[in-house]
Design a protein around this motif. Structure first.
Motif, PDB file in Angstrom:
ATOM      1  N   ASP B  25       0.855  -1.181   0.000  1.00  0.00           N
ATOM      2  CA  ASP B  25       0.000   0.000   0.000  1.00  0.00           C
ATOM      3  C   ASP B  25       0.898   1.241   0.000  1.00  0.00           C
ATOM      4  O   ASP B  25       1.889   1.297   0.745  1.00  0.00           O
ATOM      5  CB  ASP B  25      -0.882  -0.037   1.253  1.00  0.00           C
ATOM      6  CG  ASP B  25      -1.895   1.091   1.277  1.00  0.00           C
ATOM      7  OD1 ASP B  25      -3.096   0.792   1.151  1.00  0.00           O
ATOM      8  OD2 ASP B  25      -1.486   2.263   1.413  1.00  0.00           O
ATOM      9  N   GLY B  26       0.559   2.212  -0.818  1.00  0.00           N
ATOM     10  CA  GLY B  26       1.373   3.419  -0.957  1.00  0.00           C
ATOM     11  C   GLY B  26       1.512   4.227   0.320  1.00  0.00           C
ATOM     12  O   GLY B  26       2.409   5.068   0.440  1.00  0.00           O
ATOM     13  N   SER B  27       0.646   3.959   1.297  1.00  0.00           N
ATOM     14  CA  SER B  27       0.733   4.728   2.546  1.00  0.00           C
ATOM     15  C   SER B  27       1.990   4.375   3.341  1.00  0.00           C
ATOM     16  O   SER B  27       2.313   5.050   4.310  1.00  0.00           O
ATOM     17  CB  SER B  27      -0.508   4.497   3.411  1.00  0.00           C
ATOM     18  OG  SER B  27      -0.496   3.198   3.963  1.00  0.00           O
ATOM     19  N   GLY B  33      10.818   4.938  -1.752  1.00  0.00           N
ATOM     20  CA  GLY B  33      10.228   3.600  -1.803  1.00  0.00           C
ATOM     21  C   GLY B  33       9.325   3.288  -0.640  1.00  0.00           C
ATOM     22  O   GLY B  33       8.850   4.179   0.073  1.00  0.00           O
ATOM     23  N   ILE B  34       9.062   1.984  -0.488  1.00  0.00           N
ATOM     24  CA  ILE B  34       8.272   1.489   0.632  1.00  0.00           C
ATOM     25  C   ILE B  34       9.230   1.245   1.801  1.00  0.00           C
ATOM     26  O   ILE B  34      10.355   0.779   1.616  1.00  0.00           O
ATOM     27  CB  ILE B  34       7.557   0.183   0.223  1.00  0.00           C
ATOM     28  CG1 ILE B  34       6.565   0.446  -0.934  1.00  0.00           C
ATOM     29  CG2 ILE B  34       6.872  -0.466   1.417  1.00  0.00           C
ATOM     30  CD1 ILE B  34       5.391   1.322  -0.584  1.00  0.00           C
ATOM     31  N   ALA B  72       4.478   1.019  -4.456  1.00  0.00           N
ATOM     32  CA  ALA B  72       3.106   0.596  -4.196  1.00  0.00           C
ATOM     33  C   ALA B  72       2.655  -0.337  -5.316  1.00  0.00           C
ATOM     34  O   ALA B  72       2.991  -0.113  -6.482  1.00  0.00           O
ATOM     35  CB  ALA B  72       2.198   1.818  -4.119  1.00  0.00           C
ATOM     36  N   GLY B  73       1.907  -1.386  -4.942  1.00  0.00           N
ATOM     37  CA  GLY B  73       1.404  -2.294  -5.960  1.00  0.00           C
ATOM     38  C   GLY B  73       1.797  -3.735  -5.721  1.00  0.00           C
ATOM     39  O   GLY B  73       2.364  -4.071  -4.678  1.00  0.00           O
ATOM     40  N   PRO B  74       1.478  -4.593  -6.701  1.00  0.00           N
ATOM     41  CA  PRO B  74       1.620  -6.035  -6.508  1.00  0.00           C
ATOM     42  C   PRO B  74       3.064  -6.487  -6.304  1.00  0.00           C
ATOM     43  O   PRO B  74       4.001  -5.853  -6.786  1.00  0.00           O
ATOM     44  CB  PRO B  74       1.043  -6.633  -7.791  1.00  0.00           C
ATOM     45  CG  PRO B  74       0.975  -5.531  -8.768  1.00  0.00           C
ATOM     46  CD  PRO B  74       0.888  -4.251  -7.997  1.00  0.00           C
ATOM     47  N   LEU B  75       3.219  -7.578  -5.602  1.00  0.00           N
ATOM     48  CA  LEU B  75       4.526  -8.141  -5.298  1.00  0.00           C
ATOM     49  C   LEU B  75       4.429  -9.659  -5.259  1.00  0.00           C
ATOM     50  O   LEU B  75       3.367 -10.223  -5.018  1.00  0.00           O
ATOM     51  CB  LEU B  75       5.028  -7.617  -3.938  1.00  0.00           C
ATOM     52  CG  LEU B  75       4.173  -8.004  -2.716  1.00  0.00           C
ATOM     53  CD1 LEU B  75       4.621  -9.316  -2.073  1.00  0.00           C
ATOM     54  CD2 LEU B  75       4.196  -6.884  -1.694  1.00  0.00           C
ATOM     55  N   ALA B  96       9.946  -9.618  -5.357  1.00  0.00           N
ATOM     56  CA  ALA B  96      10.073  -8.963  -6.663  1.00  0.00           C
ATOM     57  C   ALA B  96       8.772  -8.257  -7.021  1.00  0.00           C
ATOM     58  O   ALA B  96       7.689  -8.632  -6.554  1.00  0.00           O
ATOM     59  CB  ALA B  96      10.443  -9.987  -7.736  1.00  0.00           C
ATOM     60  N   GLN B  97       8.905  -7.229  -7.862  1.00  0.00           N
ATOM     61  CA  GLN B  97       7.734  -6.498  -8.349  1.00  0.00           C
ATOM     62  C   GLN B  97       7.900  -6.208  -9.835  1.00  0.00           C
ATOM     63  O   GLN B  97       9.031  -6.002 -10.308  1.00  0.00           O
ATOM     64  CB  GLN B  97       7.605  -5.147  -7.609  1.00  0.00           C
ATOM     65  CG  GLN B  97       7.282  -5.265  -6.136  1.00  0.00           C
ATOM     66  CD  GLN B  97       7.026  -3.882  -5.535  1.00  0.00           C
ATOM     67  OE1 GLN B  97       7.940  -3.075  -5.432  1.00  0.00           O
ATOM     68  NE2 GLN B  97       5.782  -3.614  -5.164  1.00  0.00           N
ATOM     69  N   PRO B  98       6.812  -6.167 -10.580  1.00  0.00           N
ATOM     70  CA  PRO B  98       6.913  -5.769 -11.989  1.00  0.00           C
ATOM     71  C   PRO B  98       7.228  -4.280 -12.098  1.00  0.00           C
ATOM     72  O   PRO B  98       6.684  -3.476 -11.349  1.00  0.00           O
ATOM     73  CB  PRO B  98       5.508  -6.076 -12.542  1.00  0.00           C
ATOM     74  CG  PRO B  98       4.607  -6.058 -11.354  1.00  0.00           C
ATOM     75  CD  PRO B  98       5.431  -6.477 -10.174  1.00  0.00           C
ATOM     76  N   ASP B  99       8.133  -3.923 -13.008  1.00  0.00           N
ATOM     77  CA  ASP B  99       8.382  -2.496 -13.239  1.00  0.00           C
ATOM     78  C   ASP B  99       7.368  -1.968 -14.254  1.00  0.00           C
ATOM     79  O   ASP B  99       6.438  -2.685 -14.656  1.00  0.00           O
ATOM     80  CB  ASP B  99       9.835  -2.245 -13.673  1.00  0.00           C
ATOM     81  CG  ASP B  99      10.183  -2.916 -14.995  1.00  0.00           C
ATOM     82  OD1 ASP B  99       9.249  -3.307 -15.732  1.00  0.00           O
ATOM     83  OD2 ASP B  99      11.379  -3.049 -15.287  1.00  0.00           O
ATOM     84  N   ALA B 100       7.553  -0.718 -14.679  1.00  0.00           N
ATOM     85  CA  ALA B 100       6.566  -0.091 -15.560  1.00  0.00           C
ATOM     86  C   ALA B 100       6.387  -0.881 -16.853  1.00  0.00           C
ATOM     87  O   ALA B 100       5.296  -0.915 -17.439  1.00  0.00           O
ATOM     88  CB  ALA B 100       6.988   1.349 -15.868  1.00  0.00           C
ATOM     89  N   ALA B 101       7.480  -1.544 -17.297  1.00  0.00           N
ATOM     90  CA  ALA B 101       7.413  -2.322 -18.540  1.00  0.00           C
ATOM     91  C   ALA B 101       6.941  -3.759 -18.292  1.00  0.00           C
ATOM     92  O   ALA B 101       6.897  -4.560 -19.222  1.00  0.00           O
ATOM     93  CB  ALA B 101       8.785  -2.325 -19.216  1.00  0.00           C
TER      94      ALA B 101
END
Lengths: 276, 276
Positions: B25-27, B33-34, B72-75, B96-101
């Motif tokens: 969560d972005g909070s 970063g997180i 923020a976002g899926p992992l 790991a997380q997906p980047d913008a691409a």
């Protein structure tokens, strides 16, 4: 070759750049196994070989988790590069040895960050000064330790290790109970300290529980070493401390200063107290 | 659901028991970063899920190396069991997380030892007492922090965090330069502390460099947490300290005591100083 280098050196496989082999010398034995700092340093050398990165030759932060006691004899380090960055590179490695039946047993898993200590800015904004310590000639050599210490920690014979007398009253049956042991340490053959030696030296004194009159095998669960600077030549001042022994576990905090008074390494481990 | 639990929970894949998924969560943002403690706790949850070991539910020693800033976002956490023992189990995990691409980027690699804190002997042979600390109602809530702190550390809004006034003079432009910040911390919704929350809370205060008047993003290279006991309900006393800032790096030592004065966690990280 220096005994520490002989026991921690690894040779990178020509077939697989992630694999290195070596062999532990039995003279590094402590309790049931090989000294945990020697295991950490050896695994880090295998990881460095896999990184193969001349720009980042120095270990900066290395952590190992110990799964089983290492023994004298052949070993294999299998490493994986996690990231090659501009100023640091990182990866993981596993050290394994064949057991009596020939099956590979994992001894330790390690993760590490490598960089170039000579490229770090030469500042020291905040520092804790080295502790007061008698000169080496006024300290007690480890060779004077009682047999129950030197027999269960053979590796002490590989070092010129001189204890601050005020911190080894436990050897006379009168533990100071402050949770601190400190000593001057160097290799007896004049081999000077370097970052990979520091990875071992954060685990080179007897477990600090001796200062509470408790002896015996204290298995390490996890050990971290931060290398803060390349050490100057000469003897190192190594201090082990604990402030919390509970639930059958204790932390051991280690600081190492070089001969110029620079803090060159910090270590911390979580270990189990010896079985009563 | 509590915001910390929502951001650190993971769901184990039905196809592959080593893989878990979740979402930050972005909070929980700090700097670029997180929060690194949230990353550590989330990865440890994925490792615990892979171990799936009811006998060893508690993290005892967890270390993470940080490769890139989490967002923020899926992992996805991919874990591997190293050893299942009688009293402890160990393993490694990667977050790991997906980047913008859409390409997976590794954020952190973690290794951990799990056990059962309730099975440890209930002794405390040696302990450092909790520090002197004013009562929570005499402390300064983080909501009173200057905007350049709360904007770059949004996650502070997720905590009821009350600083010892003597250790936040930096917020008034008068840093004490002792290298120490301490605070009472709890979740504002009454969610009580537990071992996985402690994995986050060893990274919950602003970087201790603030006490030297230095602010900004201090990227963590490696962070270790030792969980020493299950915390009692109530506010925790969290203390961050450093004694050595040099070569553009500093160590941050963290101790956490529960409401009964028991030392429940120790943390240490090596981080880089903010760019000037």
């Amino acid at each position: 070759m220096n005994s520490f280098d002989a026991s921690t050196q690894v040779e990178r496989s020509t077939d697989d750049p992630g694999v290195s082999t070596g062999s532990f010398d039995g003279s590094w034995q402590v309790g049931n196994g090989i000294n945990g700092g020697v295991v950490l340093s050896t695994t880090a050398r295998g990881l460095a070989a896999a990184l193969g990165d001349d720009r980042h030759p120095d270990p900066l932060a290395i952590t190992g988790t110990y799964l089983s006691a290492s023994t004298a004899g052949p070993l294999t380090v299998t490493a994986e590069v996690a990231r090659r960055g501009g100023s640091i590179s990182s990866g993981t490695a596993t050290l394994a040895q064949p057991d009596a039946a020939g099956a590979l047993q994992t001894r330790a898993i390690v993760q590490g960050v490598f960089g170039d200590l000579s490229q770090l800015p030469d500042d020291s904004e905040v520092r804790r000064d080295p502790p007061q310590m008698p000169a080496p000639e006024d300290c007690l050599p480890a060779t004077m330790a009682p047999p129950h210490i030197t027999e269960s920690a053979k590796y002490l014979n590989n070092l010129d290790l001189r204890f601050d007398p005020a911190t080894v009253q436990w050897a006379l049956g009168q533990p100071a109970r402050r949770g601190m042991i400190q000593a001057w340490v160097r290799f007896p053959d004049g081999r000077e300290p370097d970052p990979f030696a520091l990875l071992f030296l954060v685990d080179c004194l007897p477990p600090v529980l001796a200062d509470f009159g408790r002896f015996g095998w204290s298995p390490t669960l996890q050990l971290s070493a931060y290398i803060r600077a390349r050490p100057a030549p000469g003897a190192l001042l190594v201090r082990h401390e604990t402030e919390h022994v509970s639930g059958g576990q204790f932390e051991e905090d280690v600081r190492i200063w070089d001969s110029e008074g620079t803090l060159v390494a910090q270590g911390r481990q979580l270990a189990r107290t010896p079985r009563a």
